[in-house]
Design a protein around this motif. Structure first.
Motif, mmCIF file in Angstrom:
data_model
loop_
_atom_site.group_PDB
_atom_site.id
_atom_site.type_symbol
_atom_site.label_atom_id
_atom_site.label_comp_id
_atom_site.label_asym_id
_atom_site.label_seq_id
_atom_site.Cartn_x
_atom_site.Cartn_y
_atom_site.Cartn_z
ATOM 1 N N GLY A 1 23.165 35.936 44.341
ATOM 2 C CA GLY A 1 23.364 36.425 42.991
ATOM 3 C C GLY A 1 24.177 35.483 42.116
ATOM 4 N N GLU A 2 24.726 36.040 41.065
ATOM 5 C CA GLU A 2 25.548 35.290 40.117
ATOM 6 C C GLU A 2 27.016 35.609 40.344
ATOM 7 O OE1 GLU A 2 24.410 33.075 37.943
ATOM 8 O OE2 GLU A 2 22.326 33.419 38.563
ATOM 9 N N VAL A 3 27.869 34.618 40.065
ATOM 10 C CA VAL A 3 29.310 34.845 40.134
ATOM 11 C C VAL A 3 29.955 34.298 38.874
ATOM 12 C CG1 VAL A 3 29.427 34.755 42.664
ATOM 13 C CG2 VAL A 3 29.769 32.661 41.329
ATOM 14 N N SER A 4 31.051 34.922 38.473
ATOM 15 C CA SER A 4 31.913 34.362 37.435
ATOM 16 C C SER A 4 33.229 33.998 38.096
ATOM 17 C CB SER A 4 32.149 35.372 36.303
ATOM 18 O OG SER A 4 32.818 36.527 36.781
ATOM 19 N N ALA A 5 33.800 32.869 37.707
ATOM 20 C CA ALA A 5 35.030 32.386 38.332
ATOM 21 C C ALA A 5 36.020 31.967 37.262
ATOM 22 C CB ALA A 5 34.733 31.218 39.265
ATOM 23 N N GLU A 6 37.259 32.417 37.415
ATOM 24 C CA GLU A 6 38.311 32.101 36.454
ATOM 25 C C GLU A 6 39.535 31.607 37.203
ATOM 26 O OE1 GLU A 6 40.893 34.230 32.853
ATOM 27 O OE2 GLU A 6 39.415 35.363 34.017
ATOM 28 N N LEU A 7 40.063 30.452 36.785
ATOM 29 C CA LEU A 7 41.242 29.876 37.397
ATOM 30 C C LEU A 7 42.460 30.190 36.540
ATOM 31 C CD1 LEU A 7 42.541 28.086 39.600
ATOM 32 C CD2 LEU A 7 42.019 26.104 38.151
ATOM 33 N N ASN A 8 43.396 30.928 37.111
ATOM 34 C CA ASN A 8 44.658 31.236 36.451
ATOM 35 C C ASN A 8 45.787 30.655 37.290
ATOM 36 O OD1 ASN A 8 43.780 32.892 34.180
ATOM 37 N ND2 ASN A 8 43.143 34.374 35.729
ATOM 38 N N GLY A 9 46.401 29.581 36.805
ATOM 39 C CA GLY A 9 47.443 28.925 37.576
ATOM 40 C C GLY A 9 46.865 28.352 38.852
ATOM 41 N N ASP A 10 47.296 28.881 39.988
ATOM 42 C CA ASP A 10 46.863 28.380 41.286
ATOM 43 C C ASP A 10 45.886 29.318 41.976
ATOM 44 O OD1 ASP A 10 48.622 26.128 41.158
ATOM 45 O OD2 ASP A 10 50.278 27.456 41.671
ATOM 46 N N LEU A 11 45.293 30.253 41.238
ATOM 47 C CA LEU A 11 44.462 31.268 41.875
ATOM 48 C C LEU A 11 43.128 31.428 41.159
ATOM 49 C CD1 LEU A 11 44.731 33.401 44.195
ATOM 50 C CD2 LEU A 11 45.300 35.046 42.411
ATOM 51 N N TRP A 12 42.039 31.245 41.921
ATOM 52 C CA TRP A 12 40.702 31.538 41.423
ATOM 53 C C TRP A 12 40.400 33.017 41.629
ATOM 54 C CZ3 TRP A 12 37.358 28.673 38.674
ATOM 55 C CH2 TRP A 12 37.475 27.282 38.699
ATOM 56 N N THR A 13 39.863 33.667 40.608
ATOM 57 C CA THR A 13 39.324 35.022 40.741
ATOM 58 C C THR A 13 37.819 34.935 40.594
ATOM 59 O OG1 THR A 13 41.332 36.044 39.845
ATOM 60 C CG2 THR A 13 39.324 37.375 39.843
ATOM 61 N N VAL A 14 37.117 35.291 41.667
ATOM 62 C CA VAL A 14 35.662 35.193 41.694
ATOM 63 C C VAL A 14 35.087 36.602 41.694
ATOM 64 C CG1 VAL A 14 33.660 34.377 42.989
ATOM 65 C CG2 VAL A 14 35.770 33.014 42.962
ATOM 66 N N THR A 15 34.214 36.896 40.728
ATOM 67 C CA THR A 15 33.601 38.214 40.600
ATOM 68 C C THR A 15 32.093 38.092 40.768
ATOM 69 O OG1 THR A 15 35.339 38.892 39.058
ATOM 70 C CG2 THR A 15 33.352 40.264 39.161
ATOM 71 N N ASP B 1 28.117 39.573 40.828
ATOM 72 C CA ASP B 1 27.375 40.452 39.938
ATOM 73 C C ASP B 1 27.189 41.847 40.527
ATOM 74 O OD1 ASP B 1 25.582 39.790 41.925
ATOM 75 O OD2 ASP B 1 24.131 38.813 40.593
ATOM 76 N N ASN B 2 27.558 42.045 41.790
ATOM 77 C CA ASN B 2 27.512 43.388 42.380
ATOM 78 C C ASN B 2 28.850 44.119 42.280
ATOM 79 O OD1 ASN B 2 29.111 42.130 44.272
ATOM 80 N ND2 ASN B 2 27.778 42.537 46.025
ATOM 81 N N GLY B 3 29.820 43.501 41.575
ATOM 82 C CA GLY B 3 31.105 44.147 41.339
ATOM 83 C C GLY B 3 32.209 43.788 42.312
ATOM 84 N N GLU B 4 31.907 43.048 43.376
ATOM 85 C CA GLU B 4 32.942 42.640 44.319
ATOM 86 C C GLU B 4 33.824 41.553 43.705
ATOM 87 O OE1 GLU B 4 30.160 43.416 48.289
ATOM 88 O OE2 GLU B 4 30.801 41.384 47.754
ATOM 89 N N VAL B 5 35.114 41.582 44.047
ATOM 90 C CA VAL B 5 36.080 40.630 43.508
ATOM 91 C C VAL B 5 36.797 39.936 44.662
ATOM 92 C CG1 VAL B 5 38.128 40.316 42.055
ATOM 93 C CG2 VAL B 5 36.420 42.045 41.448
ATOM 94 N N TYR B 6 36.984 38.624 44.539
ATOM 95 C CA TYR B 6 37.659 37.833 45.569
ATOM 96 C C TYR B 6 38.700 36.932 44.899
ATOM 97 C CZ TYR B 6 33.667 39.357 48.282
ATOM 98 O OH TYR B 6 32.711 40.147 48.890
ATOM 99 N N GLU B 7 39.863 36.820 45.529
ATOM 100 C CA GLU B 7 40.908 35.925 45.050
ATOM 101 C C GLU B 7 41.035 34.754 46.014
ATOM 102 O OE1 GLU B 7 44.481 38.154 44.483
ATOM 103 O OE2 GLU B 7 43.751 39.078 42.621
ATOM 104 N N VAL B 8 40.878 33.537 45.487
ATOM 105 C CA VAL B 8 40.882 32.332 46.315
ATOM 106 C C VAL B 8 41.988 31.402 45.834
ATOM 107 C CG1 VAL B 8 39.529 30.383 47.160
ATOM 108 C CG2 VAL B 8 38.376 32.559 46.603
ATOM 109 N N PRO B 9 43.063 31.230 46.597
ATOM 110 C CA PRO B 9 44.123 30.294 46.199
ATOM 111 C C PRO B 9 43.587 28.868 46.129
ATOM 112 C CG PRO B 9 44.895 31.779 47.922
ATOM 113 C CD PRO B 9 43.415 31.972 47.822
ATOM 114 N N LEU B 10 44.083 28.125 45.173
ATOM 115 C CA LEU B 10 43.664 26.729 45.016
ATOM 116 C C LEU B 10 43.944 25.927 46.288
ATOM 117 C CD1 LEU B 10 42.469 24.864 42.842
ATOM 118 C CD2 LEU B 10 44.794 24.276 42.184
ATOM 119 N N ALA B 11 45.042 26.263 46.971
ATOM 120 C CA ALA B 11 45.386 25.542 48.192
ATOM 121 C C ALA B 11 44.380 25.760 49.296
ATOM 122 C CB ALA B 11 46.775 25.951 48.670
ATOM 123 N N ALA B 12 43.678 26.893 49.289
ATOM 124 C CA ALA B 12 42.649 27.126 50.296
ATOM 125 C C ALA B 12 41.507 26.118 50.118
ATOM 126 C CB ALA B 12 42.125 28.547 50.193
#
Length: 223
Positions: free
Chosen positions: A192-206, A208-219
């Motif tokens: 599917g499709e994802v939207s990704a936003e980087l705030n400081g050191d943390l990516w928030t990936v959403t 299109d099915n509504g699931e949300v994931y937080e990915v630290p930049l260090a990962a």
């Protein structure tokens, strides 16, 4: 350490970092990387404590770090052996990074009290090359299923590339595996499709099915 609501928390906030609760000690998860390596050596439950600028990190495997602040600049410490230790950003609100002379310790606030954190392999079904698997590193990501009120934890395997790029294979809350690619100019996924936003050191990936994931930049970038 005895837990207490404290002025220490306010001091921590004023220095640009915070504990996940109003207590001077908390259960956490420690990921250990050899110096200069982006391949995780071990992941172990730990306890993070701080009081009046002094920090103690106690790992479940018996290793303890006692850090004393040095000078007026936040983030500079000496360990119990007199070695210089530096606290760095890179995990956003998910945790803290400490650079020791021979290793890096990534302290994550999540997973210490979870059943998975006490398992032999908290990030199963993913395993690192060090453990005989195929990934450069593994981790637990904060994740939220569609409609969920709170975050849970999702295991992930990380395949790193040059120039701060990586592909991260995630097992979703329903148990589906998919890959998110963090490239130089874009972020995409294999489902599917994802939207990704980087705030400081943390990516928030959403997704299109509504699931949300937080990915630290260090990962993504490694130790």
């Amino acid at each position: 350490m005895k837990q207490k609501a404290s002025a220490v928390l306010m001091a921590a906030l004023s220095m640009g970092w915070s504990l996940p609760s109003a207590a001077d000690s908390t259960l956490a998860r420690c990921e250990i990387y050899p110096k200069g390596s982006d391949k995780i050596q071990t992941m172990v439950p730990c306890t993070f404590g701080q009081r009046q600028g002094y920090i103690t990190i106690t790992r479940e495997d018996g290793v303890t770090y006692d850090l004393s602040p040095v000078g007026d600049r936040p983030g500079n410490f000496r360990d119990q052996d007199g070695n210089a230790v530096y606290r760095q950003s890179g995990l956003g609100e998910a945790g803290l990074i400490f650079r020791f002379p021979t290793e890096s310790v990534f302290v994550y606030w999540d997973s210490a009290e979870s059943e998975g954190a006490s398992a032999e392999n908290a990030t199963a079904p993913f395993a690192t090359k060090y453990e005989g698997g195929e990934y450069d590193a593994t981790t637990l990501l904060r994740c939220k299923a569609k409609g969920a009120a709170t975050f849970s934890q999702c295991p992930a395997g990380i395949l790193r590339m040059e120039n701060g790029k990586a592909s991260i294979v995630i097992q979703s809350p329903p148990g589906q595996q998919f890959t998110v690619n963090f490239m130089t100019d874009y972020v995409n996924a294999t489902v599917g499709e994802v939207s990704a936003e980087l705030n400081g050191d943390l990516w928030t990936v959403t997704r299109d099915n509504g699931e949300v994931y937080e990915v630290p930049l260090a990962a993504i970038e490694g130790g």
